[in-house]
Enzyme design. Structure first.
Site, PDB file in Angstrom:
ATOM      1  N   SER A 110       2.951  -0.570   1.529  1.00 11.96           N
ATOM      2  CA  SER A 110       2.716   0.777   2.063  1.00 11.96           C
ATOM      3  C   SER A 110       3.414   1.896   1.307  1.00 11.96           C
ATOM      4  CB  SER A 110       3.120   0.856   3.534  1.00 11.96           C
ATOM      5  OG  SER A 110       2.029   0.484   4.319  1.00 11.96           O
TER       6      SER A 110
ATOM      7  N   LYS B 280       8.610   9.674   6.582  1.00  9.27           N
ATOM      8  CA  LYS B 280       7.478   9.061   7.277  1.00  9.27           C
ATOM      9  C   LYS B 280       7.734   9.058   8.786  1.00  9.27           C
ATOM     10  CE  LYS B 280       4.765   4.740   6.883  1.00  9.27           C
ATOM     11  NZ  LYS B 280       4.679   3.445   6.190  1.00  9.27           N
TER      12      LYS B 280
ATOM     13  N   SER C   4       0.260   2.660   4.078  1.00  6.82           N
ATOM     14  CA  SER C   4       0.248   3.571   5.199  1.00  6.82           C
ATOM     15  C   SER C   4       1.105   4.817   4.984  1.00  6.82           C
ATOM     16  CB  SER C   4       0.730   2.845   6.462  1.00  6.82           C
ATOM     17  OG  SER C   4       2.074   2.415   6.299  1.00  6.82           O
TER      18      SER C   4
HETATM   19  N1  GLN Z   1      -1.846  -2.187   4.215  1.00  2.74           N
HETATM   20  C1  GLN Z   1      -0.810  -2.875   4.914  1.00  2.74           C
HETATM   21  C2  GLN Z   1      -1.300  -3.313   6.257  1.00  2.74           C
HETATM   22  O1  GLN Z   1      -2.266  -2.774   6.718  1.00  2.74           O
HETATM   23  C3  GLN Z   1       0.296  -1.939   5.049  1.00  2.74           C
HETATM   24  C4  GLN Z   1       1.460  -2.438   5.809  1.00  2.74           C
HETATM   25  C5  GLN Z   1       2.675  -1.670   5.494  1.00  2.74           C
HETATM   26  O2  GLN Z   1       3.224  -1.828   4.396  1.00  2.74           O
HETATM   27  N2  GLN Z   1       3.148  -0.871   6.420  1.00  2.74           N
HETATM   28  O3  GLN Z   1      -0.742  -4.186   6.862  1.00  2.74           O
END
Ligand code: GLN
Length: 476
Positions: A177, A78, A153
């Site tokens: 995420s 990532k 994400s």
């Molecule tokens: N969907 C979560 C957010 O928007 C994702 C955060 C994450 O795990 N990086 O905060």
């Protein structure tokens, strides 16, 4: 032709050991798929030009007889995980020009094993989002249905593995995420115990929540990566010492009966997609038939998890992202004075959702509202954690669907932040309380979209999660 679709770390290792193919050939096979599919799916932001050189080094290790399970294994990583000398931007405009000056500890550990890094995978801007639609570089599509999102994400990592552009991948979790995109793309996603994997060299989002995490096709591969990366690291002040890990694990193991799964139905009954609900109930039946004891749990505090997350996370985000000031890292736009440099760089560099969270977090931490919001959320976080610990006095696992719905359409929820936030509803308790959780494929919808359930265990219960996960894989 290597059968990439059914390939696992162990199969690739055996084949390379037996000389059926080299890491160079395996890496080239993935590069070929990337060349064919990435234009469309867009899992990778960048493919590293030294991937084959890394593979050659791995082949030399095989020749010397010192290869381990991860030697020569191609990884997608990532874009918020630092690799020395490579760009890392968290898919945010503010960090596009940034080049990493050191390896994240998780990368260092993988390099020691001779893993091959294929490239950086796409993600939501600054890891904020559940659909990989807010990346500075463009959107990633779900390989199972290209009109749909891969989740986020870590959507690029998920799409890379699900489309055989990479054998395995690393993502990061602050709140779902890894589990949520794994669920939407039919993969296994592990959120490790907070403090298990080093956060050193991850671009921070929420320090009290962040963890790096593996995304794989099988539970066994998740276990292999976890075992390699779960190490004490003096570079991360919240990394837990080896001694404490073992003590904690043995403590929780001794105090609970085995094979007992608790289901907090009232937590997830509302708003569940019909096919998700049906699949979840079928999954529970399968486990029952396999000898697991299933009990209902009343956990009324869990419902506050998402609200608490959306106070604590923006508070930490606003603090963390203040370092991206247009001076020290990445993008810097000229202005007539310092204030204008800040305004222009941050205003242009950060996407809309990131700006929203910085503003929210700044407000939450401001003098007049700190007690009303931040302190209250911290208290509730503790209450939720206590409720979870109490539940684990009588069960080994808590089980929920991983996500309320299967993959949704590209474009959907983009104008409705709260609808997007609700994707994380079942993820939040594990991140807030620091316990581990694993998302495992549990079937498909009538139209072929992946479905997933998650198992949650007490701190340091990863080996129990792998055990139940492997069992569940045989029941599908
Ligand atoms: N969907 C979560 C957010 O928007 C994702 C955060 C994450 O795990 N990086 O905060």
């Amino acid at each position: 032709m290597i059968d990439l679709k059914n390939l696992t770390i162990e199969k690739a290792h055996e084949a390379m050991k037996a000389g059926e193919y080299t890491s160079r050939q395996l890496t080239q096979a993935y590069l070929d798929v990337i060349a064919e599919k990435n234009k469309n799916i867009f899992a990778f932001i960048e493919v590293f030009d030294d991937a084959l050189v890394q593979a050659d080094a791995a082949d030399a290790v095989f020749k010397s007889g010192k290869a381990t399970l991860l030697t020569g294994i191609p990884f997608g990583t990532k874009d918020n995980i630092l690799i020395e000398g490579k760009h890392a931007s968290a898919a945010s405009g503010i960090l596009v020009p940034y080049i990493s000056t050191y390896d994240a500890t998780v990368i260092k550990l993988l390099k020691e094993q001779g893993a091959v890094f294929l490239g950086r995978t796409n993600m939501d801007d600054s890891a904020m989002g559940s659909s990989t639609q807010t990346s500075y570089y463009g959107i990633t599509k779900n390989p199972h249905d290209e009109s749909r999102v891969p989740g986020g994400s870590s959507g690029g990592s998920a799409a890379a593995v699900a489309s055989d552009m990479s054998l395995v991948a690393l993502g990061t979790e602050t709140c779902g995420s890894v589990r949520q995109p794994a669920a939407l793309c039919g993969l296994v996603g592990l959120k490790p115990t907070y403090g298990a994997l080093s956060r050193n060299g991850l671009i921070a989002m929420g320090n009290s929540l962040d963890q790096a995490a593996p995304m794989t096709k099988t539970v066994r591969e998740s276990e292999i990566i976890f075992q390699t990366l779960s190490k004490y690291d003096p570079m991360d002040s919240t990394s837990v010492s080896e001694e404490l890990r073992i003590t904690n694990y043995e403590l929780q193991k001794g105090s609970t009966p085995s094979k007992k799964i608790g289901i907090p139905r009232s937590f997830f009954a509302k708003g569940l997609d019909n096919e998700v609900e049906k699949n979840f109930n079928e999954s529970v039946e399968k486990l029952k038939n396999a000898g697991y004891e299933i009990v209902d749990l009343e956990m009324p505090d869990l419902e506050y998890s998402l609200a608490v997350y959306y106070i604590i996370m923006p508070a930490e985000v606003s603090t963390n992202l203040s370092r991206f000031d247009g001076i020290r890292y990445g993008l810097s736009l000229d202005g007539k004075d310092l204030l204008e440099v800040y305004e222009k760089s941050r205003g242009t560099g950060f996407g809309k959702e990131v700006r929203r969270r910085i503003l929210l977090g700044t407000y939450i931490l401001s003098h007049g509202y700190y007690d009303a919001y931040y302190n209250k959320a911290v208290l509730l976080r503790d209450k939720i954690t206590r409720e979870i610990k109490k539940a684990f006095e009588s069960v080994d696992f808590i089980m929920t669907p991983t996500t309320p719905t299967p993959a949704f359409k590209i474009g959907e929820k983009m104008d409705d932040p709260v609808a997007m936030y609700l994707c994380d509803i079942f993820a939040a308790p594990a991140n807030l309380s620091g316990i581990p959780a694993i998302a495992i494929p549990s079937g498909e919808t009538a139209s072929g979209l992946p479905l997933s359930v998650q198992f949650i265990s007490p701190h340091w219960g990863e080996s129990s999660l792998f055990e139940i996960g492997k069992k569940f894989e045989t029941l599908r």
